[in-house]
Write a protein that holds these residues in place. Sequence first.
Motif, PDB file in Angstrom:
ATOM      1  N   ALA A 447      38.889  54.605  -0.026  1.00  0.00           N
ATOM      2  CA  ALA A 447      40.162  55.209   0.350  1.00  0.00           C
ATOM      3  C   ALA A 447      40.969  54.483   1.456  1.00  0.00           C
ATOM      4  CB  ALA A 447      39.985  56.901   0.548  1.00  0.00           C
ATOM      5  N   GLU A 448      39.963  54.310   2.464  1.00  0.00           N
ATOM      6  CA  GLU A 448      40.753  53.636   3.723  1.00  0.00           C
ATOM      7  C   GLU A 448      41.102  52.377   3.226  1.00  0.00           C
ATOM      8  OE1 GLU A 448      42.086  53.184   7.461  1.00  0.00           O
ATOM      9  OE2 GLU A 448      41.259  55.124   6.449  1.00  0.00           O
ATOM     10  N   LEU A 449      40.408  51.475   2.410  1.00  0.00           N
ATOM     11  CA  LEU A 449      40.819  50.356   1.900  1.00  0.00           C
ATOM     12  C   LEU A 449      41.901  50.494   1.154  1.00  0.00           C
ATOM     13  CD1 LEU A 449      40.193  47.383   1.369  1.00  0.00           C
ATOM     14  CD2 LEU A 449      39.169  47.954  -0.460  1.00  0.00           C
ATOM     15  N   LEU A 450      42.242  51.421   0.507  1.00  0.00           N
ATOM     16  CA  LEU A 450      43.525  51.858  -0.728  1.00  0.00           C
ATOM     17  C   LEU A 450      44.595  51.887   0.338  1.00  0.00           C
ATOM     18  CD1 LEU A 450      44.666  51.982  -3.309  1.00  0.00           C
ATOM     19  CD2 LEU A 450      44.050  54.517  -3.282  1.00  0.00           C
ATOM     20  N   GLU A 451      44.453  52.715   1.349  1.00  0.00           N
ATOM     21  CA  GLU A 451      45.622  52.907   2.275  1.00  0.00           C
ATOM     22  C   GLU A 451      45.709  51.920   2.835  1.00  0.00           C
ATOM     23  OE1 GLU A 451      47.452  55.509   2.608  1.00  0.00           O
ATOM     24  OE2 GLU A 451      46.097  56.480   1.083  1.00  0.00           O
ATOM     25  N   ALA A 452      45.107  50.807   3.213  1.00  0.00           N
ATOM     26  CA  ALA A 452      45.387  49.629   3.916  1.00  0.00           C
ATOM     27  C   ALA A 452      45.996  48.644   2.910  1.00  0.00           C
ATOM     28  CB  ALA A 452      44.215  48.730   4.632  1.00  0.00           C
ATOM     29  N   LEU A 453      45.799  48.403   1.938  1.00  0.00           N
ATOM     30  CA  LEU A 453      46.374  47.772   0.970  1.00  0.00           C
ATOM     31  C   LEU A 453      48.047  48.394   0.377  1.00  0.00           C
ATOM     32  CD1 LEU A 453      43.522  47.293  -1.863  1.00  0.00           C
ATOM     33  CD2 LEU A 453      44.438  45.456  -0.073  1.00  0.00           C
ATOM     34  N   LYS A 454      47.885  49.571   0.458  1.00  0.00           N
ATOM     35  CA  LYS A 454      49.349  50.289   0.115  1.00  0.00           C
ATOM     36  C   LYS A 454      50.289  49.984   1.410  1.00  0.00           C
ATOM     37  CE  LYS A 454      48.093  54.071  -2.802  1.00  0.00           C
ATOM     38  NZ  LYS A 454      47.970  55.619  -2.941  1.00  0.00           N
ATOM     39  N   ALA A 455      49.766  49.895   2.649  1.00  0.00           N
ATOM     40  CA  ALA A 455      50.358  49.510   3.759  1.00  0.00           C
ATOM     41  C   ALA A 455      50.869  48.158   3.676  1.00  0.00           C
ATOM     42  CB  ALA A 455      49.614  49.924   4.910  1.00  0.00           C
ATOM     43  N   ARG A 456      49.996  47.259   3.423  1.00  0.00           N
ATOM     44  CA  ARG A 456      50.389  45.810   3.272  1.00  0.00           C
ATOM     45  C   ARG A 456      51.444  45.704   2.203  1.00  0.00           C
ATOM     46  NH1 ARG A 456      47.305  41.473   4.954  1.00  0.00           N
ATOM     47  NH2 ARG A 456      47.943  39.257   3.918  1.00  0.00           N
ATOM     48  N   VAL A 457      51.449  46.146   1.141  1.00  0.00           N
ATOM     49  CA  VAL A 457      52.566  46.321   0.054  1.00  0.00           C
ATOM     50  C   VAL A 457      53.755  46.460   0.676  1.00  0.00           C
ATOM     51  CG1 VAL A 457      53.205  47.082  -2.222  1.00  0.00           C
ATOM     52  CG2 VAL A 457      50.913  46.429  -1.903  1.00  0.00           C
TER      53      VAL A 457
END
Length: 504
Positions: A447-457
């Motif tokens: 879930a932390e990885l998913l949040e990091a990817l969304k922030a990067r987008v």
Amino acid sequence: MKEVWTSLASIMGVFAFFQSILHAVFPPELRFAAAKLFHRLFRCFSTYCYFEITEMDGVNTNELYHAVQLYLSQSASMAASRMSLSRGLNSSAFTFGLANNDRIVNGFRGASATWEHTVTQRQSQSFSLRPLPEEKRSFTLQIKKKDKPLLIPAYLDHIMETATELRRRNQDRRLYTNSRGGSMESRGFPWESVPFKHPSTFDTLAMDPARKELIMADLNDFAQGKAFYENTGRAWKRGYLLYGPPGTGKSSMIAAMANHLSYDIYDLELTEVQTNSELRKLLMKTTSKSIIVIEDIDCSVNLINRSSKKPAPPCEPPSDLRPARGTEDGGAAARTITLSGLLSFTDGLWSCCGSERIFVFTTNHIEKLDPALVRSGRMDMHVFMSYCSFQALKILMKNYLGWEDSEQSDELMRELAEVVDEAEITPADVSGILIKNRRRERREAAAELLEALKARVERRKRSLSEQVVEAEEQEKRALESPNESTDQLMHSCNAKEDKGAEED
């Protein structure tokens, strides 16, 4: 039962009586000649022939003896009942061997060969500058006479080749570098080495499985292609060009290739090479079954892309990097390595002074390289190391979090699949996020990885929007001011095109 033992004792007594008569009547010379004649008659009528392979050939070591010892270690570990066990210097595996007077049967091309290991005490020897071992060791090979044309010398050649391959695979692989400023040491060897212990393999490499299978198949075809290269008249070498953004796993790919083939690696630092002659000497001192690597070739030396209208600017060295030789003014002048020398290094006559070698170039900007350097024959396979895809992401999650395949069909994984391509994140950045969260529960880390990817987008979208706004303002200023430079207009148009491609 008592009668049987009595009869046997009587027979043995009679045999001993006749033997004593023979020793009294016939002299030793005659008995020796009779025994020799008997052995010759036995060999004539026997269906077998024998070959003795001693450990020492005179005062020199018999290479074939050690090759047979290593070759038979594969079968001895399973078939022999009594074995010797050893481990050589710089070896990563144990070697099994036949014990004294033990036998083993081995097959080759449908024929059987029986090996027997014999160890005897050597008689006392006179003074010698090179004394022999106290024990005399040898292998005796027993084969049928009808199989002799089939086994000799093909079987022995097979033993030598197999032993050489086993010895190479059992030894620790080495990583070489030419970090001596290109100078030669007293023995004329310009490479320094350390044990190569990189853990990267194709199983752990973050890349689409289909592309990995293609690369592994190409490597296997190359390693097994000796006859093909000889029949076609080509040098037994192959080139790979790894290109893509930084952090996409180019160095890990090289390590995986070396571990897959059990090859040594020669990491060639071009900034330490001063002339084309030194480059050739470095090539001549590399061994077969090796990978010669030049990383960031577009930044190593100023190799001009002749197809471009103006030369590509060289990469700026770090501020604390000193000139390789001489003064600051004379260092560049003393360097005479050229593109022609590098081309000859990879595909010229000097590149054929060895066999089974792989050349690997890496670059972040393939457009800066001269077409002659990356053409087929020099760089036979171009591998684009792209941003992290969903398939590569699953491999990284399995490596760092132990994420099983059965868990890769839930809602969290579907969200990761939707956002990872749009994030344009490198496997190195994903690894950094997973390492930071590796001690957390797996789903929390994912879930932390998913949040990091969304922030990067979101950051990428804002950056693209700002670029489009800036481009529109520049275009507007250019229309109002005729003196606006053409470069600014082109920049604004390119920004709009990038935005349109992103929206598509």
